[in-house]
Design a protein around this motif. Structure first.
Motif, PDB file in Angstrom:
ATOM      1  N   PRO A 151       0.807  -1.169  -0.152  1.00 24.51           N
ATOM      2  CA  PRO A 151       0.048  -0.074   0.060  1.00 24.51           C
ATOM      3  C   PRO A 151       0.633   1.310  -0.025  1.00 24.51           C
ATOM      4  N   GLU A 152       2.207   1.212   0.747  1.00 27.33           N
ATOM      5  CA  GLU A 152       2.863   2.451   0.645  1.00 27.33           C
ATOM      6  C   GLU A 152       3.414   2.738  -0.610  1.00 27.33           C
ATOM      7  N   GLU A 153       3.351   1.830  -1.641  1.00 26.56           N
ATOM      8  CA  GLU A 153       4.006   2.258  -2.788  1.00 26.56           C
ATOM      9  C   GLU A 153       3.088   3.036  -3.704  1.00 26.56           C
ATOM     10  N   TYR A 154       1.582   2.752  -3.686  1.00 29.38           N
ATOM     11  CA  TYR A 154       0.741   3.619  -4.097  1.00 29.38           C
ATOM     12  C   TYR A 154       0.497   5.085  -3.865  1.00 29.38           C
ATOM     13  N   LYS A 155       0.630   5.990  -4.907  1.00 29.85           N
ATOM     14  CA  LYS A 155       0.947   7.289  -4.665  1.00 29.85           C
ATOM     15  C   LYS A 155      -0.520   7.878  -4.349  1.00 29.85           C
ATOM     16  N   TRP A 156      -1.731   7.597  -5.005  1.00 36.26           N
ATOM     17  CA  TRP A 156      -2.910   8.207  -5.087  1.00 36.26           C
ATOM     18  C   TRP A 156      -3.689   7.677  -3.878  1.00 36.26           C
TER      19      TRP A 156
END
Length: 163
Positions: free
Chosen positions: A117-122
Motif C-alpha cells: 500500500p505504501e507504493e501507491y501514490k494516490w
C-alpha cells in the motif's frame, strides 16, 4: 465510490489526480465532512468519510461539479463524467469501518498496480505515516492505541497475509 461513465478513465495524468485532491480538500473545508481514507484509481475512486455539516448528496454534487468543470475544460469535452450517482454504504460499527479502511488501501494491490500500500501514490495510506495531509487520521489512529502508526501498518499487512 464514483466510477467513470462507461468505465472511462478519470485520472489520465498526475495533474488530474492532484486537481481532484485539491477539489476534495476545498470541498472538505466548505462541507465540513471528516475524511478518513481515499484511493484514486484510473476509472474510479473510493472515499471513506463522515458527514457532518452537509448531506452526502450535496458533498458529492459539490466535488463532482467542481472537478468535472475543470476536467471538461482541460480535455475540451462536454457532458457527464461519472457513471450514475455515487455508491455508498453506511458504516455502523468500528469493525466494518476497519474493513472499509483496509479495502480502500488494498484496492491498488488487488488491481495489480503495486505490491504494497505504501507504493501507491494516490491513496491516503501514506498520510497515516506522516504529519501532513488532507485526511482526519486522529479517529483511526485512536482505534489502534499506543504506537498508532506502527499498529496501523501491522493491521494492513497482517490482514493482507490472512487473505
Amino acid at each position: 465510490m464514483l466510477r467513470g461513465i462507461n468505465k472511462q478513465i478519470i485520472f489520465i495524468d498526475e495533474e488530474d489526480n492532484l486537481k481532484f485532491l485539491e477539489v476534495l480538500n476545498d470541498c472538505k473545508k466548505i462541507s465540513g465532512f471528516q475524511l478518513y481514507a481515499y484511493c484514486l484509481m484510473g476509472n474510479h475512486l473510493h472515499l471513506l468519510l463522515k458527514v457532518e455539516k452537509e448531506e452526502l448528496e450535496q458533498i458529492f454534487k459539490r466535488i463532482g461539479a467542481r472537478f468535472v468543470y475543470w476536467y471538461n475544460q482541460k480535455y475540451e469535452r462536454t457532458g457527464h463524467m461519472f457513471q450514475d450517482r455515487f455508491k455508498s454504504e453506511p458504516i455502523n460499527n468500528e469493525s466494518y469501518f476497519l474493513t472499509v479502511l483496509y479495502y480502500i488501501h488494498q484496492n491498488p494491490i488487488k488491481a495489480g498496480v503495486c505490491r504494497e500500500p505504501e507504493e501507491y501514490k494516490w491513496s491516503s495510506y501514506k498520510e497515516y505515516l506522516r504529519d501532513k495531509g488532507i485526511i482526519d487520521k486522529e479517529y483511526v489512529l485512536a482505534i489502534f492505541g499506543e504506537n498508532k502508526e506502527e499498529a496501523l501498518q501491522n493491521f494492513i499487512k497482517l490482514t493482507k497475509e490472512i487473505q
